[in-house]
Design a protein around this motif. Sequence first.
Motif, PDB file in Angstrom:
ATOM      1  N   MET A   3       8.562  -5.591  26.459  1.00 40.96           N
ATOM      2  CA  MET A   3       7.408  -5.653  25.915  1.00 40.96           C
ATOM      3  C   MET A   3       7.110  -4.180  25.651  1.00 40.96           C
ATOM      4  O   MET A   3       6.173  -4.183  24.401  1.00 40.96           O
ATOM      5  CB  MET A   3       6.447  -6.335  26.938  1.00 40.96           C
ATOM      6  CG  MET A   3       6.873  -7.749  27.013  1.00 40.96           C
ATOM      7  SD  MET A   3       5.571  -8.769  28.009  1.00 40.96           S
ATOM      8  CE  MET A   3       6.332  -8.264  29.677  1.00 40.96           C
ATOM      9  N   ILE A   4       6.965  -3.153  26.544  1.00 41.65           N
ATOM     10  CA  ILE A   4       6.668  -1.851  26.185  1.00 41.65           C
ATOM     11  C   ILE A   4       7.266  -1.418  24.681  1.00 41.65           C
ATOM     12  O   ILE A   4       6.729  -0.715  23.864  1.00 41.65           O
ATOM     13  CB  ILE A   4       6.580  -0.881  27.203  1.00 41.65           C
ATOM     14  CG1 ILE A   4       5.929  -1.238  28.195  1.00 41.65           C
ATOM     15  CG2 ILE A   4       6.472   0.598  26.746  1.00 41.65           C
ATOM     16  CD1 ILE A   4       6.080  -0.505  29.586  1.00 41.65           C
ATOM     17  N   GLU A   5       8.655  -1.458  24.754  1.00 42.24           N
ATOM     18  CA  GLU A   5       9.459  -1.135  23.575  1.00 42.24           C
ATOM     19  C   GLU A   5       8.790  -1.935  22.213  1.00 42.24           C
ATOM     20  O   GLU A   5       8.650  -1.335  21.246  1.00 42.24           O
ATOM     21  CB  GLU A   5      10.903  -1.510  23.699  1.00 42.24           C
ATOM     22  CG  GLU A   5      11.612  -0.632  25.040  1.00 42.24           C
ATOM     23  CD  GLU A   5      13.034  -1.117  25.064  1.00 42.24           C
ATOM     24  OE1 GLU A   5      13.792  -0.344  25.749  1.00 42.24           O
ATOM     25  OE2 GLU A   5      13.383  -2.195  24.796  1.00 42.24           O
ATOM     26  N   LEU A   6       8.565  -2.991  22.346  1.00 41.47           N
ATOM     27  CA  LEU A   6       8.112  -3.875  21.242  1.00 41.47           C
ATOM     28  C   LEU A   6       6.746  -3.368  21.039  1.00 41.47           C
ATOM     29  O   LEU A   6       6.116  -3.163  19.702  1.00 41.47           O
ATOM     30  CB  LEU A   6       7.990  -5.515  21.364  1.00 41.47           C
ATOM     31  CG  LEU A   6       9.435  -5.963  21.601  1.00 41.47           C
ATOM     32  CD1 LEU A   6       9.282  -7.532  21.916  1.00 41.47           C
ATOM     33  CD2 LEU A   6      10.425  -5.814  20.071  1.00 41.47           C
ATOM     34  N   GLU A   7       5.590  -3.115  21.708  1.00 44.86           N
ATOM     35  CA  GLU A   7       4.518  -2.525  21.480  1.00 44.86           C
ATOM     36  C   GLU A   7       4.488  -1.186  20.864  1.00 44.86           C
ATOM     37  O   GLU A   7       3.756  -1.006  19.859  1.00 44.86           O
ATOM     38  CB  GLU A   7       3.675  -2.449  22.854  1.00 44.86           C
ATOM     39  CG  GLU A   7       2.934  -3.835  23.553  1.00 44.86           C
ATOM     40  CD  GLU A   7       2.362  -3.418  24.609  1.00 44.86           C
ATOM     41  OE1 GLU A   7       2.046  -2.395  24.967  1.00 44.86           O
ATOM     42  OE2 GLU A   7       2.509  -4.182  25.475  1.00 44.86           O
ATOM     43  N   ASN A   8       5.488  -0.407  21.128  1.00 45.46           N
ATOM     44  CA  ASN A   8       5.601   0.824  20.606  1.00 45.46           C
ATOM     45  C   ASN A   8       6.268   0.957  19.184  1.00 45.46           C
ATOM     46  O   ASN A   8       6.266   1.917  18.578  1.00 45.46           O
ATOM     47  CB  ASN A   8       6.526   1.753  21.370  1.00 45.46           C
ATOM     48  CG  ASN A   8       5.850   2.217  22.726  1.00 45.46           C
ATOM     49  OD1 ASN A   8       4.750   1.987  23.133  1.00 45.46           O
ATOM     50  ND2 ASN A   8       6.667   2.780  23.844  1.00 45.46           N
ATOM     51  N   LEU A   9       6.495  -0.298  18.967  1.00 45.55           N
ATOM     52  CA  LEU A   9       7.043  -0.541  17.480  1.00 45.55           C
ATOM     53  C   LEU A   9       5.810  -0.642  16.466  1.00 45.55           C
ATOM     54  O   LEU A   9       6.086  -0.892  15.284  1.00 45.55           O
ATOM     55  CB  LEU A   9       8.275  -1.713  17.395  1.00 45.55           C
ATOM     56  CG  LEU A   9       9.543  -1.292  18.028  1.00 45.55           C
ATOM     57  CD1 LEU A   9      10.499  -2.477  17.828  1.00 45.55           C
ATOM     58  CD2 LEU A   9      10.223  -0.336  17.446  1.00 45.55           C
ATOM     59  N   ALA A  10       4.853  -0.824  17.139  1.00 45.29           N
ATOM     60  CA  ALA A  10       3.437  -1.404  16.299  1.00 45.29           C
ATOM     61  C   ALA A  10       2.307  -0.351  16.468  1.00 45.29           C
ATOM     62  O   ALA A  10       1.213  -0.622  16.910  1.00 45.29           O
ATOM     63  CB  ALA A  10       3.139  -2.761  16.491  1.00 45.29           C
ATOM     64  N   PRO A  11       2.682   0.902  16.481  1.00 52.79           N
ATOM     65  CA  PRO A  11       1.577   1.979  16.679  1.00 52.79           C
ATOM     66  C   PRO A  11       0.571   1.786  15.753  1.00 52.79           C
ATOM     67  O   PRO A  11       0.668   1.577  14.300  1.00 52.79           O
ATOM     68  CB  PRO A  11       2.365   3.422  16.470  1.00 52.79           C
ATOM     69  CG  PRO A  11       3.444   2.821  15.490  1.00 52.79           C
ATOM     70  CD  PRO A  11       3.984   1.649  15.909  1.00 52.79           C
TER      71      PRO A  11
END
Length: 210
Positions: free
Chosen positions: A116-124
């Motif tokens: 989930m953190i990896e995905l959140e980091n794809l939408a800065p």
Amino acid sequence: MNKLHERAAPNGAVQSFPKPTLRDATKDDGDAMAQLINFAGEGLPAYLWQDMIEGNETVWDVGRRRAQRDEGGFSYRNTTLACIGDDVVGSLVGYAQPNTPEPFDPADVPAMFVPMIELENLAPGSWYINVLAVFPEFRNRGVGSELIARAERNARQAGKLTVSIIASDGNPGAVRLYQRHGYTQIASRRIVKDDWKNPGENWVLLIKEI
């Protein structure tokens, strides 16, 4: 008189439902918030809250306590509630993502959170919908659409150009709802379940330009 939402019933008849009103949450809404985030997370929040129990608390006591915090993503301060009459029927939790993702070492984070953190980091820099949930008996009445519209208004007011959300592919109804509103799946990561029971296989990141 309340405005009405209209929906087609299976027999072709048109059903009318009261349009929900939206309001900011308060600390007194902690119980409803805890239940709704658990629906949104498909039982994952309650699973995680088991490890946060203090004394004679139940998992719902933990959820209420966390909802009543002044800080943190899951806080009443970031929450809009949908109500029909005096009843809370849905909730929205959203906030701005940092323009530059904070670096993290997967070895320092519980494995369940890494995808989930990896995905959140794809939408800065996006406006992130952390929670969007409606109690089952009030679904298919337009409540979710009202909450999505509010999230997008909040994003515009904050000067954001995109809105992001993460959902499980084990909840295709939610994914279809976001797609109907113009959200596009751009990435996915395998779900790490441990002992959490969920039919999904992947977390999916959906984004909409506004």
